[in-house]
Design a protein around this motif. Structure first.
Motif, PDB file in Angstrom:
ATOM      1  N   TYR A 258      -8.974  -3.774  -0.436  1.00  0.00           N
ATOM      2  CA  TYR A 258      -9.970  -3.275   0.527  1.00  0.00           C
ATOM      3  C   TYR A 258     -10.757  -4.485   1.010  1.00  0.00           C
ATOM      4  O   TYR A 258     -11.195  -5.300   0.213  1.00  0.00           O
ATOM      5  CB  TYR A 258     -10.794  -2.267  -0.247  1.00  0.00           C
ATOM      6  CG  TYR A 258     -12.242  -2.018   0.051  1.00  0.00           C
ATOM      7  CD1 TYR A 258     -12.632  -0.766   0.503  1.00  0.00           C
ATOM      8  CD2 TYR A 258     -13.230  -2.957  -0.186  1.00  0.00           C
ATOM      9  CE1 TYR A 258     -13.970  -0.476   0.712  1.00  0.00           C
ATOM     10  CE2 TYR A 258     -14.572  -2.668   0.023  1.00  0.00           C
ATOM     11  CZ  TYR A 258     -14.941  -1.430   0.470  1.00  0.00           C
ATOM     12  OH  TYR A 258     -16.259  -1.139   0.679  1.00  0.00           O
ATOM     13  N   VAL A 259     -10.902  -4.611   2.341  1.00  0.00           N
ATOM     14  CA  VAL A 259     -11.642  -5.731   2.914  1.00  0.00           C
ATOM     15  C   VAL A 259     -12.895  -5.193   3.582  1.00  0.00           C
ATOM     16  O   VAL A 259     -12.833  -4.284   4.408  1.00  0.00           O
ATOM     17  CB  VAL A 259     -10.790  -6.515   3.943  1.00  0.00           C
ATOM     18  CG1 VAL A 259     -11.599  -7.652   4.567  1.00  0.00           C
ATOM     19  CG2 VAL A 259      -9.526  -7.050   3.289  1.00  0.00           C
TER      20      VAL A 259
ATOM     21  N   LEU B 101      -9.006  -0.562   4.907  1.00  0.00           N
ATOM     22  CA  LEU B 101      -8.425   0.000   3.695  1.00  0.00           C
ATOM     23  C   LEU B 101      -6.907  -0.066   3.820  1.00  0.00           C
ATOM     24  O   LEU B 101      -6.337   0.516   4.746  1.00  0.00           O
ATOM     25  CB  LEU B 101      -8.910   1.442   3.534  1.00  0.00           C
ATOM     26  CG  LEU B 101      -8.734   2.125   2.194  1.00  0.00           C
ATOM     27  CD1 LEU B 101      -9.443   1.364   1.080  1.00  0.00           C
ATOM     28  CD2 LEU B 101      -9.271   3.550   2.257  1.00  0.00           C
ATOM     29  N   PRO B 102      -6.246  -0.798   2.919  1.00  0.00           N
ATOM     30  CA  PRO B 102      -4.786  -0.942   3.014  1.00  0.00           C
ATOM     31  C   PRO B 102      -4.053   0.400   2.873  1.00  0.00           C
ATOM     32  O   PRO B 102      -4.618   1.369   2.342  1.00  0.00           O
ATOM     33  CB  PRO B 102      -4.441  -1.859   1.839  1.00  0.00           C
ATOM     34  CG  PRO B 102      -5.712  -2.545   1.484  1.00  0.00           C
ATOM     35  CD  PRO B 102      -6.802  -1.567   1.816  1.00  0.00           C
TER      36      PRO B 102
ATOM     37  N   PHE C  96     -12.831   7.147  -0.690  1.00  0.00           N
ATOM     38  CA  PHE C  96     -12.184   6.901   0.592  1.00  0.00           C
ATOM     39  C   PHE C  96     -10.722   6.619   0.302  1.00  0.00           C
ATOM     40  O   PHE C  96     -10.401   5.798  -0.561  1.00  0.00           O
ATOM     41  CB  PHE C  96     -12.809   5.675   1.276  1.00  0.00           C
ATOM     42  CG  PHE C  96     -14.271   5.827   1.570  1.00  0.00           C
ATOM     43  CD1 PHE C  96     -14.686   6.431   2.746  1.00  0.00           C
ATOM     44  CD2 PHE C  96     -15.233   5.376   0.680  1.00  0.00           C
ATOM     45  CE1 PHE C  96     -16.040   6.575   3.025  1.00  0.00           C
ATOM     46  CE2 PHE C  96     -16.588   5.514   0.953  1.00  0.00           C
ATOM     47  CZ  PHE C  96     -16.980   6.121   2.129  1.00  0.00           C
ATOM     48  N   ARG C  97      -9.826   7.290   1.038  1.00  0.00           N
ATOM     49  CA  ARG C  97      -8.385   7.119   0.789  1.00  0.00           C
ATOM     50  C   ARG C  97      -7.645   6.974   2.107  1.00  0.00           C
ATOM     51  O   ARG C  97      -7.888   7.728   3.051  1.00  0.00           O
ATOM     52  CB  ARG C  97      -7.845   8.321   0.016  1.00  0.00           C
ATOM     53  CG  ARG C  97      -6.372   8.254  -0.296  1.00  0.00           C
ATOM     54  CD  ARG C  97      -5.928   9.331  -1.282  1.00  0.00           C
ATOM     55  NE  ARG C  97      -6.429  10.657  -1.012  1.00  0.00           N
ATOM     56  CZ  ARG C  97      -5.801  11.563  -0.253  1.00  0.00           C
ATOM     57  NH1 ARG C  97      -4.659  11.282   0.327  1.00  0.00           N
ATOM     58  NH2 ARG C  97      -6.333  12.766  -0.097  1.00  0.00           N
ATOM     59  N   ASN C  98      -6.747   6.000   2.164  1.00  0.00           N
ATOM     60  CA  ASN C  98      -5.883   5.834   3.328  1.00  0.00           C
ATOM     61  C   ASN C  98      -4.572   6.554   3.010  1.00  0.00           C
ATOM     62  O   ASN C  98      -3.812   6.110   2.155  1.00  0.00           O
ATOM     63  CB  ASN C  98      -5.627   4.345   3.597  1.00  0.00           C
ATOM     64  CG  ASN C  98      -4.737   4.121   4.803  1.00  0.00           C
ATOM     65  OD1 ASN C  98      -4.139   5.047   5.334  1.00  0.00           O
ATOM     66  ND2 ASN C  98      -4.645   2.884   5.229  1.00  0.00           N
ATOM     67  N   PRO C  99      -4.283   7.670   3.697  1.00  0.00           N
ATOM     68  CA  PRO C  99      -3.080   8.433   3.381  1.00  0.00           C
ATOM     69  C   PRO C  99      -1.789   7.808   3.932  1.00  0.00           C
ATOM     70  O   PRO C  99      -0.697   8.233   3.559  1.00  0.00           O
ATOM     71  CB  PRO C  99      -3.343   9.796   4.037  1.00  0.00           C
ATOM     72  CG  PRO C  99      -4.210   9.469   5.212  1.00  0.00           C
ATOM     73  CD  PRO C  99      -5.072   8.320   4.759  1.00  0.00           C
ATOM     74  N   SER C 100      -1.908   6.814   4.783  1.00  0.00           N
ATOM     75  CA  SER C 100      -0.723   6.202   5.372  1.00  0.00           C
ATOM     76  C   SER C 100      -0.003   5.324   4.358  1.00  0.00           C
ATOM     77  O   SER C 100      -0.631   4.668   3.530  1.00  0.00           O
ATOM     78  CB  SER C 100      -1.111   5.349   6.593  1.00  0.00           C
ATOM     79  OG  SER C 100       0.015   4.648   7.075  1.00  0.00           O
TER      80      SER C 100
ATOM     81  N   PRO D 289      -2.830   0.169   7.894  1.00  0.00           N
ATOM     82  CA  PRO D 289      -4.191   0.114   7.362  1.00  0.00           C
ATOM     83  C   PRO D 289      -5.106   1.056   8.135  1.00  0.00           C
ATOM     84  O   PRO D 289      -4.791   1.458   9.255  1.00  0.00           O
ATOM     85  CB  PRO D 289      -4.603  -1.344   7.569  1.00  0.00           C
ATOM     86  CG  PRO D 289      -3.734  -1.841   8.665  1.00  0.00           C
ATOM     87  CD  PRO D 289      -2.455  -1.047   8.607  1.00  0.00           C
ATOM     88  N   CYS D 290      -6.204   1.402   7.529  1.00  0.00           N
ATOM     89  CA  CYS D 290      -7.245   2.207   8.176  1.00  0.00           C
ATOM     90  C   CYS D 290      -8.463   1.311   8.329  1.00  0.00           C
ATOM     91  O   CYS D 290      -8.827   0.581   7.402  1.00  0.00           O
ATOM     92  CB  CYS D 290      -7.588   3.408   7.307  1.00  0.00           C
ATOM     93  SG  CYS D 290      -8.994   4.356   7.919  1.00  0.00           S
TER      94      CYS D 290
END
Length: 193
Positions: free
Chosen positions: A99-100, A118-119, A175-179, A183-184
C-alpha cells in the motif's frame, strides 16, 4: 559529508518515541493503549522494523493522532515547508501489503488529504481506536474499485464514488482492492474532533 535528509522510517521512529514520551508514557503504556507488543514498539522506535499500515493505525490511534498527522509531524521534523510540493510530499509504503500512501496537505493542515494506491488483492484493516479522535473521514475513489468493510457491512465503490464514514461506531474497518490485476487509487479526507 552527506547532507541527505533522514529516511522517513528513521524520522517516524523518533516521532513515535517523542509522542509517547510527551505523554509521559512508557513503552508498556503505549503497548497497553494500542494493543501492539512492547517488543514491536521498541523495534519501531529504534527503526529496526518498519511499521505496517495497520500497526501504524493502532499506534497513532492510541496517541490520538491520525496516521497522516503522525507522518506529517515526522516529516516536519526534517524541516518540511508549509507548501506541499508534489515532489516533496511524504510517501510511505506499507511493507506488508505494498500500500502506498502520499500525504497531500502540508503538516498540520485540516482537513488532511491523503492519496492511497492499494495493490491488486491487498487489504488493510484498522481498529476502531485508530479513528476514535476523528470527526469525519471521507473516501473518494479516483481509479479502480475499492471495497470498504465496516464490521459485517461492505460498501463497493468504483471510480468517482465516495463514502462518508460513521466514526461513532465501535467497529473497525478495512480497505480492500477486489481486483486481481489493477491497483485502486483513492483520496481520503480526515477531520479531527
Amino acid at each position: 559529508m552527506d547532507d541527505a535528509p533522514p529516511a522517513l522510517d528513521t524520522l517516524l521512529a523518533a516521532r513515535i518515541r517523542r509522542e509517547r514520551e510527551a505523554r509521559g508514557w512508557s513503552i508498556a503504556d503505549l503497548a497497553a493503549a494500542s494493543g501492539v507488543s512492547r517488543a514491536m514498539i521498541s523495534k519501531v522506535e529504534r527503526a529496526e522494523a518498519s511499521p505496517t499500515a495497520s500497526l501504524l493505525g493502532r499506534l497513532s490511534g492510541a496517541l490520538h493522532l491520525t496516521v497522516s498527522t503522525l507522518l506529517a509531524r515526522a516529516e516536519a521534523d526534517a524541516g518540511a515547508p508549509r507548501i506541499a510540493r508534489h515532489q516533496a510530499q511524504p510517501v510511505w509504503t506499507d511493507p506488508a501489503t505494498g500500500y502506498v500512501r502520499r500525504a497531500l496537505t502540508p503538516p498540520g493542515a485540516e482537513p488532511e488529504l491523503v492519496e492511497v494506491e492499494l495493490p491488486p488483492g491487498a487489504r488493510v484493516a484498522y481498529t476502531a481506536s485508530s479513528f476514535a479522535f476523528l470527526r469525519g473521514q471521507v473516501v473518494w475513489v479516483t481509479a479502480g474499485r475499492l471495497v470498504v468493510e465496516e464490521g459485517a457491512e461492505e460498501s463497493r465503490l468504483h471510480a468517482g464514488d465516495s463514502l462518508a464514514f460513521d466514526l461513532d461506531t465501535p467497529r473497525g474497518h478495512a480497505f480492500r482492492n477486489p481486483s486481481r490485476s489493477k491497483p485502486c487509487r483513492y483520496l481520503v479526507a480526515l477531520s479531527r474532533r
